[in-house]
Design a protein around this motif. Structure first.
Motif, PDB file in Angstrom:
ATOM      1  N   MET A  41       0.845  -1.185   0.000  1.00  0.00           N
ATOM      2  CA  MET A  41       0.000   0.000   0.000  1.00  0.00           C
ATOM      3  C   MET A  41       0.885   1.242   0.000  1.00  0.00           C
ATOM      4  O   MET A  41       1.814   1.361   0.779  1.00  0.00           O
ATOM      5  N   THR A  42       0.594   2.137  -0.886  1.00  0.00           N
ATOM      6  CA  THR A  42       1.357   3.381  -0.977  1.00  0.00           C
ATOM      7  C   THR A  42       0.656   4.500  -0.212  1.00  0.00           C
ATOM      8  O   THR A  42      -0.551   4.532  -0.119  1.00  0.00           O
ATOM      9  N   PHE A  43       1.495   5.380   0.291  1.00  0.00           N
ATOM     10  CA  PHE A  43       1.000   6.583   0.962  1.00  0.00           C
ATOM     11  C   PHE A  43       1.174   7.719  -0.019  1.00  0.00           C
ATOM     12  O   PHE A  43       2.290   8.025  -0.437  1.00  0.00           O
ATOM     13  N   SER A  44       0.069   8.340  -0.401  1.00  0.00           N
ATOM     14  CA  SER A  44       0.094   9.321  -1.483  1.00  0.00           C
ATOM     15  C   SER A  44      -0.004  10.754  -0.974  1.00  0.00           C
ATOM     16  O   SER A  44      -0.323  11.008   0.186  1.00  0.00           O
ATOM     17  N   ILE A  45       0.241  11.689  -1.881  1.00  0.00           N
ATOM     18  CA  ILE A  45       0.054  13.110  -1.587  1.00  0.00           C
ATOM     19  C   ILE A  45      -1.401  13.344  -1.181  1.00  0.00           C
ATOM     20  O   ILE A  45      -1.684  14.130  -0.277  1.00  0.00           O
ATOM     21  N   TYR A  46      -2.324  12.662  -1.828  1.00  0.00           N
ATOM     22  CA  TYR A  46      -3.736  12.790  -1.446  1.00  0.00           C
ATOM     23  C   TYR A  46      -3.932  12.388   0.012  1.00  0.00           C
ATOM     24  O   TYR A  46      -4.565  13.110   0.780  1.00  0.00           O
ATOM     25  N   ASP A  47      -3.376  11.242   0.389  1.00  0.00           N
ATOM     26  CA  ASP A  47      -3.526  10.752   1.765  1.00  0.00           C
ATOM     27  C   ASP A  47      -2.954  11.732   2.786  1.00  0.00           C
ATOM     28  O   ASP A  47      -3.465  11.850   3.898  1.00  0.00           O
ATOM     29  N   ALA A  48      -1.883  12.410   2.411  1.00  0.00           N
ATOM     30  CA  ALA A  48      -1.213  13.342   3.319  1.00  0.00           C
ATOM     31  C   ALA A  48      -1.840  14.732   3.315  1.00  0.00           C
ATOM     32  O   ALA A  48      -1.436  15.584   4.104  1.00  0.00           O
ATOM     33  N   SER A  49      -2.816  14.961   2.442  1.00  0.00           N
ATOM     34  CA  SER A  49      -3.384  16.306   2.344  1.00  0.00           C
ATOM     35  C   SER A  49      -4.889  16.330   2.589  1.00  0.00           C
ATOM     36  O   SER A  49      -5.335  16.815   3.635  1.00  0.00           O
ATOM     37  N   ALA A  50      -5.665  15.847   1.669  1.00  0.00           N
ATOM     38  CA  ALA A  50      -7.123  16.010   1.724  1.00  0.00           C
ATOM     39  C   ALA A  50      -7.736  15.553   3.051  1.00  0.00           C
ATOM     40  O   ALA A  50      -8.425  16.340   3.710  1.00  0.00           O
ATOM     41  N   PRO A  51      -7.496  14.325   3.506  1.00  0.00           N
ATOM     42  CA  PRO A  51      -8.124  13.912   4.760  1.00  0.00           C
ATOM     43  C   PRO A  51      -7.619  14.708   5.970  1.00  0.00           C
ATOM     44  O   PRO A  51      -8.382  14.966   6.906  1.00  0.00           O
ATOM     45  N   VAL A  52      -6.372  15.116   5.932  1.00  0.00           N
ATOM     46  CA  VAL A  52      -5.796  15.894   7.026  1.00  0.00           C
ATOM     47  C   VAL A  52      -6.491  17.252   7.121  1.00  0.00           C
ATOM     48  O   VAL A  52      -6.921  17.676   8.202  1.00  0.00           O
ATOM     49  N   PHE A  53      -6.625  17.924   5.983  1.00  0.00           N
ATOM     50  CA  PHE A  53      -7.306  19.219   5.963  1.00  0.00           C
ATOM     51  C   PHE A  53      -8.769  19.073   6.385  1.00  0.00           C
ATOM     52  O   PHE A  53      -9.268  19.829   7.220  1.00  0.00           O
ATOM     53  N   VAL A  54      -9.458  18.107   5.824  1.00  0.00           N
ATOM     54  CA  VAL A  54     -10.885  17.917   6.108  1.00  0.00           C
ATOM     55  C   VAL A  54     -11.113  17.600   7.583  1.00  0.00           C
ATOM     56  O   VAL A  54     -12.005  18.173   8.218  1.00  0.00           O
ATOM     57  N   ASN A  55     -10.324  16.690   8.133  1.00  0.00           N
ATOM     58  CA  ASN A  55     -10.504  16.341   9.551  1.00  0.00           C
ATOM     59  C   ASN A  55     -10.354  17.558  10.455  1.00  0.00           C
ATOM     60  O   ASN A  55     -11.167  17.784  11.355  1.00  0.00           O
TER      61      ASN A  55
END
Length: 167
Positions: free
Chosen positions: A1-15
């Protein structure tokens, strides 16, 4: 499983934006005083911290994907307005598909200041070295203003997106 730029950004901002939204419910009895409250005379007040957290999140996602962020004039004059701004920012972020950030790690991102100076980054450098630290500066400052003015918030409120412990 890769950790992506999306994973490091969108959910962090939204949470964090959802957490901030919820803090305003706990602060509702103090709304009038909090709309002008800041931590120091040379710091921006609470509404500006929400605005700048919003701007940081939507601006980061826009720069990483090459789209225009939604315009949001800084006119919020109530908690309801600040909540609506959080919701609009969350909606923008959630409207960005993970695939839109697939090539963003190496995307060239330029951040220009009004005086013409600025920084050049790769997408990864921008997200980790500027966007996330800047976002959390404003999130934490908003939290600190609320705490300093008697709002009963604690670490569980800052991390409420985690929910109840699962172990």
């Amino acid at each position: 499983m890769t950790f992506s730029i999306y994973d490091a950004s969108a959910p962090v901002f939204v949470n964090s934006l959802r957490n901030m939204h919820a803090w305003l419910d706990k602060a509702s009895d103090h709304e009038a005083a909090l709309m002008t409250a800041s931590l120091a005379p040379d710091m921006k007040p609470l509404p500006a911290q929400f605005q700048m957290a919003s701007d940081s999140a939507k601006g980061a996602m826009a720069r990483l994907t090459g789209v225009e962020p939604p315009a949001m004039p800084d006119t919020e004059a109530s908690f309801a307005d600040l909540k609506a701004r959080c919701e609009k920012t969350i909606g923008f972020i959630e409207g960005i598909a993970p695939a839109a950030l697939a090539d963003s790690a190496d995307r060239r991102v330029e951040l220009r200041f009004p005086n013409g100076m600025g920084y050049g980054f790769t997408g990864t450098q921008f997200l980790t070295g500027f966007a996330l630290p800047n976002f959390f500066f404003h999130v934490t400052t908003a939290y600190a203003i609320l705490r300093a003015n008697g709002v009963e918030l604690g670490k569980p409120d800052f991390l409420q997106h985690l929910g109840q412990p699962n172990l």
